[in-house]
Structures are given as C-alpha cells and as structure tokens.
Design an enzyme around this catalytic site. Sequence first.
Site, PDB file in Angstrom:
ATOM      1  N   GLY A  16      -0.344  17.855  64.318  1.00 23.60           N
ATOM      2  CA  GLY A  16       1.217  18.599  64.808  1.00 23.60           C
ATOM      3  C   GLY A  16       2.165  17.290  65.206  1.00 23.60           C
ATOM      4  N   ILE A  17       2.881  17.564  66.446  1.00 21.89           N
ATOM      5  CA  ILE A  17       3.788  16.636  66.821  1.00 21.89           C
ATOM      6  C   ILE A  17       3.074  15.141  66.664  1.00 21.89           C
ATOM      7  CG2 ILE A  17       5.261  16.058  68.805  1.00 21.89           C
ATOM      8  CD1 ILE A  17       5.427  18.925  69.484  1.00 21.89           C
ATOM      9  N   ASP A  54     -10.930  11.049  74.465  1.00 27.18           N
ATOM     10  CA  ASP A  54     -10.674  12.329  75.311  1.00 27.18           C
ATOM     11  C   ASP A  54      -9.963  11.892  76.363  1.00 27.18           C
ATOM     12  OD1 ASP A  54     -10.992  14.523  76.724  1.00 27.18           O
ATOM     13  OD2 ASP A  54     -13.255  14.957  76.144  1.00 27.18           O
ATOM     14  N   VAL A  55      -8.840  12.346  76.595  1.00 26.46           N
ATOM     15  CA  VAL A  55      -7.937  11.984  77.653  1.00 26.46           C
ATOM     16  C   VAL A  55      -8.580  12.460  79.023  1.00 26.46           C
ATOM     17  CG1 VAL A  55      -5.844  11.839  76.197  1.00 26.46           C
ATOM     18  CG2 VAL A  55      -6.370  13.986  77.480  1.00 26.46           C
ATOM     19  N   TYR A 143      -0.201  27.998  81.229  1.00 29.25           N
ATOM     20  CA  TYR A 143       0.041  26.826  80.584  1.00 29.25           C
ATOM     21  C   TYR A 143       1.315  26.183  81.294  1.00 29.25           C
ATOM     22  CZ  TYR A 143       2.109  24.058  76.697  1.00 29.25           C
ATOM     23  OH  TYR A 143       2.991  23.083  76.042  1.00 29.25           O
ATOM     24  N   LYS A 147       2.420  22.145  82.650  1.00 34.07           N
ATOM     25  CA  LYS A 147       3.511  21.437  82.166  1.00 34.07           C
ATOM     26  C   LYS A 147       4.631  21.206  83.198  1.00 34.07           C
ATOM     27  CE  LYS A 147       2.458  20.417  78.067  1.00 34.07           C
ATOM     28  NZ  LYS A 147       2.517  18.934  77.489  1.00 34.07           N
ATOM     29  N   VAL A 176       7.670  24.844  68.633  1.00 32.14           N
ATOM     30  CA  VAL A 176       7.536  23.930  67.620  1.00 32.14           C
ATOM     31  C   VAL A 176       6.735  24.706  66.722  1.00 32.14           C
ATOM     32  CG1 VAL A 176       7.333  21.450  66.827  1.00 32.14           C
ATOM     33  CG2 VAL A 176       8.223  21.990  68.969  1.00 32.14           C
ATOM     34  N   THR A 178       3.816  24.088  64.710  1.00 31.33           N
ATOM     35  CA  THR A 178       2.549  23.608  64.789  1.00 31.33           C
ATOM     36  C   THR A 178       1.257  24.428  64.750  1.00 31.33           C
ATOM     37  OG1 THR A 178       2.461  23.106  67.029  1.00 31.33           O
ATOM     38  CG2 THR A 178       3.500  21.669  65.922  1.00 31.33           C
TER      39      THR A 178
END
Length: 235
Positions: A16-17, A54-55, A143, A147, A176, A178
């Site tokens: 993706g992005i 893994d964040v 979601y 954000k 977007v 993706t």
Amino acid sequence: MQLENATVFVTGANRGIGQVFVREVLARGARKVYAAARDPASITLAGVEPVALDVTRPDQVAAAAARCGDVTLLINNAGIARMGDFLADGAVEDARAQLETNYFGPLLLARAFAPVLKANGGGAMLNVLSIASWISSPTLAVYGSSKSAAWSLTNGLRHALREQGTQVLGLHMAFVDTDMTRDIQMPKSTPEDIVRAALDGLAAGAEEVLGDALTRQVKQGLSAEPGVYLAPVKR
C-alpha cells in the site's frame, strides 16, 4: 526537509502507501531506507534494509531505534482499519486493537526515534493520518476515533519536537486505492499521488498536507456552521 542523502525509516512498508513511500524516497535520492514490517520477508523492493517490526511491541520498537541510529526521517505509516460503529458487536475490542496500532504505535516510534532524529540534526517525522480524523461514518466510526487520537498526537509532537529542530508533518487524505480499501465503493486517490503530495510538502517545510480535494473541502468545513463533522458521512 530534503530527501537527498536522507536515511528514512518507513513502518508498514510491505504494501500500500508504505511501499509507495519506500519507492518514492529512493527515487528522490534517499541514501538508505529501512523498510519495516511485521514479516520482513514480505519486503520485496530492492535497495532497502528490511526490519522486523510490530509497532505495538515496545521491545521491537526499542530494538529498531537502537539498530537504526542514522535515521533522519521517520514515516509512521503502519495502520489497521476495522469497519463498524461503536455499538456493534466487538466494537470495544476493535477500538483497542486500532488504538494500539494507529495511536500507540506512532507514539512508541516517536518516543524511541526522537533522540535519534535530534542526534542527526533534527530531521523530520511524517505521520499518516486520515480524513476520518475529523469526520465520522457508521462504517468507520471506531477507526476514525483512532485517527483522531493520532491527529492529536501529531499536534502535540509538533510542539514537543520543535525545539530540537524536528519537522513534524501530518498527512490527511480520503480513500486511497490500496488493499485496505478494496471493499469500499468510493472515489479513491492513487497512493502515488498521495505520497508525492506528502513528500512535496515535506520538502517545502509544511506541517500539514491535505492530499486530495475532498480532504481540503472537509478541512474548510470544520469551521462552518454547522460544522461538517456534525453530520455522518454517507456511502
């Protein structure tokens, strides 16, 4: 910030992005790119250094910052999206999961890499946000809350890191094209257009980039009466 000879760390770089960010920073002259993903074997682009990350795991974030001490640009791109509103079954669990990745992930990365950026002259941090930071819909409500939190985080980091000379840029965009948005039937920007706009803004010293016309329209509507955020988005 200019990308010529920069050392860039991109999270969620395997698709993706994130993958487009990796390609574009290389095309703009980055000296080195660390491409981070949960599974480093999923990094397929040539000319990068894969990093297992893994964040949501503080130990892996700390290890990445210790290993990648030459970073001058951190791109917090990794994110997840789960559809549904706050009253749906599983909403609490979905909220926790998305906050762990979309909010606490960038927070952990920012804290770990801020000293690295400072040691390398200040550099920059780019946080991938969303139009959903500002408006809500039944399918993207949970979601969007993650954000919104990430937007607030970005604003706070901008002030906290200004003294050390770190540019902090928030990137907002609508849908977007993706894998993440495959099942959403809405007009979509290409990831290439969004990434180019973000990096152009970075080079110009911007602190915020609005990646498409719809995002610019919504931003203007935040101060309208009534505010655009008071009405749910319809698909």
